[in-house]
Scaffold this motif. Sequence first.
Motif, short mmCIF file in Angstrom:
data_model
loop_
_atom_site.label_atom_id
_atom_site.label_comp_id
_atom_site.label_asym_id
_atom_site.label_seq_id
_atom_site.Cartn_x
_atom_site.Cartn_y
_atom_site.Cartn_z
N GLU A 96 0.85 -1.20 0.00
CA GLU A 96 0.00 0.00 0.00
C GLU A 96 0.88 1.24 0.00
O GLU A 96 2.02 1.21 0.47
N LYS A 97 0.36 2.31 -0.57
CA LYS A 97 1.10 3.56 -0.63
C LYS A 97 0.08 4.69 -0.73
O LYS A 97 -0.82 4.64 -1.58
N GLN A 98 0.22 5.66 0.16
CA GLN A 98 -0.76 6.75 0.18
C GLN A 98 -0.53 7.72 -0.99
O GLN A 98 0.56 8.26 -1.13
N VAL A 99 -1.54 7.91 -1.82
CA VAL A 99 -1.48 8.88 -2.92
C VAL A 99 -2.89 9.43 -3.14
O VAL A 99 -3.85 8.65 -3.23
N ALA A 100 -3.00 10.76 -3.21
CA ALA A 100 -4.31 11.34 -3.49
C ALA A 100 -4.77 10.89 -4.88
O ALA A 100 -3.97 10.78 -5.81
N TRP A 109 -0.99 3.05 -9.53
CA TRP A 109 -2.18 2.18 -9.61
C TRP A 109 -1.78 0.75 -9.96
O TRP A 109 -2.15 -0.21 -9.30
N ASN A 110 -0.99 0.63 -11.04
CA ASN A 110 -0.61 -0.70 -11.53
C ASN A 110 0.21 -1.48 -10.50
O ASN A 110 0.05 -2.69 -10.37
N ALA A 111 1.08 -0.78 -9.77
CA ALA A 111 1.94 -1.47 -8.80
C ALA A 111 1.08 -2.17 -7.74
O ALA A 111 1.32 -3.33 -7.39
N VAL A 112 0.08 -1.46 -7.24
CA VAL A 112 -0.76 -2.03 -6.18
C VAL A 112 -1.64 -3.16 -6.72
O VAL A 112 -1.76 -4.24 -6.11
N HIS A 156 -6.39 2.92 -4.89
CA HIS A 156 -5.89 1.69 -5.57
C HIS A 156 -5.92 0.50 -4.61
O HIS A 156 -6.31 -0.61 -4.99
N TYR A 157 -5.54 0.74 -3.36
CA TYR A 157 -5.55 -0.32 -2.35
C TYR A 157 -6.98 -0.82 -2.11
O TYR A 157 -7.25 -2.02 -2.12
N CYS A 158 -7.90 0.14 -1.93
CA CYS A 158 -9.31 -0.24 -1.70
C CYS A 158 -9.89 -0.97 -2.91
O CYS A 158 -10.64 -1.93 -2.77
N ALA A 159 -9.53 -0.49 -4.11
CA ALA A 159 -10.02 -1.16 -5.33
C ALA A 159 -9.51 -2.59 -5.37
O ALA A 159 -10.25 -3.53 -5.72
N SER A 160 -8.25 -2.80 -4.98
CA SER A 160 -7.68 -4.16 -5.03
C SER A 160 -8.35 -5.06 -4.00
O SER A 160 -8.65 -6.22 -4.28
N LYS A 161 -8.61 -4.53 -2.83
CA LYS A 161 -9.20 -5.36 -1.77
C LYS A 161 -10.69 -5.60 -2.02
O LYS A 161 -11.21 -6.68 -1.74
N GLY A 162 -11.38 -4.58 -2.54
CA GLY A 162 -12.79 -4.78 -2.90
C GLY A 162 -12.93 -5.84 -3.98
O GLY A 162 -13.84 -6.68 -3.95
N ALA A 163 -12.02 -5.81 -4.94
CA ALA A 163 -12.04 -6.80 -6.01
C ALA A 163 -11.75 -8.20 -5.46
O ALA A 163 -12.33 -9.19 -5.90
N LEU A 164 -10.88 -8.24 -4.47
CA LEU A 164 -10.53 -9.53 -3.87
C LEU A 164 -11.75 -10.17 -3.19
O LEU A 164 -11.86 -11.39 -3.10
N ARG A 165 -12.66 -9.32 -2.75
CA ARG A 165 -13.88 -9.84 -2.11
C ARG A 165 -14.74 -10.62 -3.11
O ARG A 165 -15.17 -11.73 -2.85
#
Length: 256
Positions: A96-100, A109-112, A156-165
């Motif tokens: 994870e990495k904080q970015v507005a 985006w792609n890295a996460v 990006h982190y939330c998108a990845s974790k939501g998708a994981l759900r």
Amino acid sequence: MLLEGRNAIVTGAASGIGKATAERLGAEGASVCVNYYSERERDDAEAVVSTIEQAGTRAFAFQADIGEESAVERMVAQAAEQLGGVDLLVNNAGIEKQVALLEMSLEDWNAVLHTNLTGSFLCLREAGKVMAAADGGTIVNISSVHEFIPWPGFAHYCASKGALRLLMKTAARELAGKRVRVLNIAPGAIVTPINKFVLDDPEAKHAVEEEIPLGRIGNPDEIAAAVAWLASDQASYVTGTTLVIDGGMSLYPKFV
Ligand code: BGC
């Protein structure tokens, strides 16, 4: 012991929740492939291997960027060969990495997504094939409370974790007939290197603790214990769901 004779792969197992989980699975009788990302984590991964061996089961370290298809294929093939099968996958590796949002580069985006989502998919697919061809197995994704709580600065982190759900839920349906259970664990704030930016800043740490009804940040062992139980026969009727382990963070204590 909950997992006697089981063969596991744990991704991102050189530190944090992955390390605690790999060691716990070993203590419960499983043999473990300890995945790590890069040369920098090699010594830490080897230390995890030693701990597991001392507990009396087999373990080996395997370097792989889990977002790389061929590396994942090699890792799963080697685990199946060296351990004699794979019946448990813990998709733990994540960044994870904080970015507005409006400043987020495509590279950020792609890295996460590469590690958190594509990596989990590739490991699930490859380990799932081995499980489906044998006696079944269990796949546990270490997701996050951010599979359902939005978190500004971490889109990006939330998108990845939501998708994981929904990946987990769809996989659980698709693989149920092959005796493969698929689950998520959603940790809240846990003491791990990913949280260093908060743990090192007393004010930020206090602000996080205030979000947690139990009043403290959790320990990796408190996640590892749940992975061991979910992977065991004691949880044989549990699939397609997320176990939230967050000290009550998702009860939104600030909402009055
Ligand atoms: C993140 C942590 C964060 C926690 C609660 C986790 O998924 O990795 O950095 O503290 O969620 O917000």
